[in-house]
Write an enzyme that holds these catalytic residues in place. Structure first.
Site, short mmCIF file in Angstrom:
data_model
loop_
_atom_site.label_atom_id
_atom_site.label_comp_id
_atom_site.label_asym_id
_atom_site.label_seq_id
_atom_site.Cartn_x
_atom_site.Cartn_y
_atom_site.Cartn_z
N GLU A 437 -2.92 -0.64 2.73
CA GLU A 437 -1.49 -0.49 2.99
C GLU A 437 -0.90 -1.73 3.64
OE1 GLU A 437 -0.62 3.69 4.20
OE2 GLU A 437 -2.38 3.43 5.46
N ASP A 461 3.54 2.22 2.58
CA ASP A 461 3.40 1.21 3.63
C ASP A 461 3.18 -0.18 3.06
OD1 ASP A 461 3.78 2.41 6.17
OD2 ASP A 461 2.03 3.64 5.73
C1 PEP Z 1 1.43 5.31 2.02
O1 PEP Z 1 1.72 4.57 2.96
O2 PEP Z 1 1.68 5.03 0.83
C2 PEP Z 1 0.80 6.61 2.27
C3 PEP Z 1 0.37 7.38 1.30
O3 PEP Z 1 0.70 7.00 3.57
P1 PEP Z 1 1.92 7.60 4.42
O4 PEP Z 1 3.09 7.76 3.49
O5 PEP Z 1 1.44 8.88 4.98
O6 PEP Z 1 2.13 6.54 5.43
MG MG Z 2 0.81 4.98 4.87
#
Ligand code: PEP
Ligand code: MG
Length: 578
Positions: A437, A461
């Protein structure tokens, strides 16, 4: 002329109906000095208001169908409990008696004092609690002031074909309104992670939050269109737009019905390439939806939702209970449990604001866990113990550096040793994977691919950090672009690194659940998608219609380009292929 107001779409679907505003803004609370001889009458008036508020909430609680998710009723139970709390009920009485305040002013004074304490704590979880206090206080204030509850203009009224416009809605209010038949709602405040947003998704109610001054622009009775997918509220609608949206709505309904036939069909491309299609889950409600959608398993279980809306941290046994229930519900299908991703928008993670000046870049996700072993260890133990009972893999969010990964792996080994010493069973080969991420981790994906059993790309992210746009700040949402050349190059590097090291690569960010990108991602070599259950059939359909052998020329052009216009056009062309 058509008026279009944009906000954050938090629950998909189109709703068309009459607008009904519920909030007229802040309550006017006046200050008065109560003569000594009338003080006990004032205390009695305050007590009556609290009692009435409690009765109202109980009535709401009782009117919610049995089948409703426990998450929803829990919100209301929390508010009911707060009405028992002396901080809210006894302290104002002291203020009435000692300072001769009127009941409204006493309640406001106590609310402001509590709010200040929460502000100083600067913990987003507690900030949520502050919102809860405001919801409860407002309910009592309205009774004291003699206003009708804004959400219940008429308790028995049907709100069919009504789109609610409010400054804010409590989860209890949203649940009740849904029960009265509303078609959707719009709130001026709130973010996609608020309790009410979670609820809207669980209930399948089209909804938008964060529209700022909507109630000033919309009149009661206006015909409005709520486009929950695009985050748009459209008013002063002309015939053509209305017709167009009615057609889209009909098509969406028809399509949803048609797509259900895909439940038992495999996720395989038209040229026979098998793809894994998993579901993302947050709440028990989603697990049911995941089962119904025919997902191959759970590709992302966001465990932080277990840690939210409560005072304490769920201990090992409680977490174990949840995880076992999850694998039981999934009946032998694989489940990826992500270790808790608190911090940033989901919790500051540091009680001192000076230590957390930029929460999205601070102690978040795995960083917060490594910094708080007392938070992390029980979860590691619970996940490992679950692995003795079914196919579980553990996923670490927001990895960025080699030393951090080494610490995580050492902690997992240490936990395994502890469990062994305690005579508790676990699968010693339970796969451990990581989320990519952070752009630096994507650039160094080869390293992570060698050290871990699988990787999953978190595009929400990855895009936020690559393009430096805060994902919860709606003033920069216009820059959010999964097709930005920088983002695509990073995604491609991660997929390539996975292929090089024979490490499975999945994607679990929202991009994976948008069928507009399915062919592109397949062409880039992605073979594992984890998507919200509501998006699963659409993505499966796109997979089944894709001939991967036709994609490579487009993919080469897309990856070679730094021009977003060329990339967007190439993706459109890719999607237009027969
Ligand atoms: C992301 O960041 O794409 C993810 C799946 O995690 P979250 O949205 O929970 O931060
Ligand atoms: Mg995430």
């Amino acid at each position: 002329m058509t008026l279009t107001i944009s906000g954050t779409g938090i629950s998909r679907g189109i709703a068309i109906g009459r607008a009904q505003r519920l909030d007229d803004g802040e309550l006017e609370v006046y200050e008065a000095v109560i003569p000594k001889e009338l003080i006990e009458d004032e205390v009695a008036r305050f007590r009556r208001a609290v009692r009435t508020a409690r009765q109202q909430l109980k009535a709401i609680r009782n009117s919610i169908p049995e089948t409703t998710s426990a998450d929803i009723t829990d919100f209301i139970d929390t508010h009911l409990l707060m009405m028992e709390d002396s901080m809210l009920t006894a302290a104002p009485i002291e203020l009435i008696r000692n300072n001769q305040y009127n009941a409204e002013w006493a309640l406001k004074t106590q609310r402001d004092e509590l709010a200040q304490v929460f502000d100083e704590m600067d913990d987003p979880y507690l900030r949520t609690r502050k919102d809860d206090i405001d919801h409860v206080v407002t309910r009592i204030q309205r009774i004291l002031i003699g206003e009708k509850s804004p959400t219940r203009p008429d308790e028995d009224a049907s709100l069919q074909d009504t789109i609610i416009i409010a400054h804010d809605l409590t989860p209890a209010e949203a649940a009740l309104l849904q029960h009265q038949g509303i078609s959707g709602f719009v709130t001026e405040s709130g973010g996609p992670l608020s309790h009410t947003a979670i609820l809207a998704r669980s209930l399948g109610l089209p909804a938008i939050v964060g529209t700022h001054t909507t109630s000033l622009q919309i009149r009661d009775g206006d015909t409005v269109i709520l486009d929950g997918s695009r985050g748009l509220l459209i008013a002063d609608v002309d015939e053509k737009t209305l017709k167009d949206y009615r057609r889209q709505q009909r098509e969406q309904k028809k399509r949803q019905t048609e797509l259900k036939r895909l439940k038992n069909e495999p996720a395989v491309t038209a040229d026979n390439i098998p793809v894994n299609l998993f579901a993302n889950v947050e709440l028990l409600e989603d697990i049911r939806a995941a089962r119904l959608s025919g997902a191959d398993g759970i590709g992302l279980y966001r465990t932080e939702f277990l840690f939210m809306n409560r005072e304490d941290i769920p201990d090992e046994e409680e977490q174990l209970g949840h995880y076992l229930a999850l694998i039981k519900a999934m009946k032998g299908l694989p489940v990826t449990i992500r270790t808790v991703d608190l911090g940033a928008d989901k919790d500051c993670g540091a009680s001192d604001k000076r230590n957390c000046p930029n929460p999205a870049l601070g102690l978040r996700a795995i960083r917060l866990c490594l910094n708080n072993p007392e938070l992390f260890r029980p979860q590691l133990r619970a996940i490992l113990r679950t692995s003795a009972k079914g196919p579980v893999q553990m996923m670490i969010p927001m990895l960025s550096s080699a030393s951090e990964l080494a610490r995580v792996l050492a902690l997992i080994d240490d936990t395994k040793q502890q469990l062994k010493d305690d005579g508790l069973a676990f699968d010693r080969n339970m796969p451990v994977g990581g989320m990519i991420e952070v752009p630096g981790a994507a650039l160094a994906a080869g390293f992570f691919a060698q050290k871990l059993d699988f990787l999953s790309i978190g595009t929400n992210d990855l895009i936020q950090y690559t393009l430096a746009i805060d994902r919860i700040d709606d003033s920069v949402t216009y820059l959010f672009d999964p097709l930005h050349p920088g983002v695509l190059k990073l995604i491609h590097m991660v997929i390539e690194a996975g292929h090089r090291h024979m490490t499975p690569i999945a994607m679990c960010g929202e991009m994976a659940g948008d069928p507009h990108y399915t062919r592109l991602l397949l062409g880039m070599g992605l073979r594992q998608f984890s998507v919200p259950p509501t998006a699963l059939f659409e993505v499966k359909d796109a997979i089944r219609q894709c001939h991967t052998e036709k994609l490579s020329a487009f993919i080469d052009e897309i990856l070679a380009s730094d021009d977003p216009q060329i990339i967007h056009a190439a993706v459109d062309n890719l999607n237009a292929l027969e």
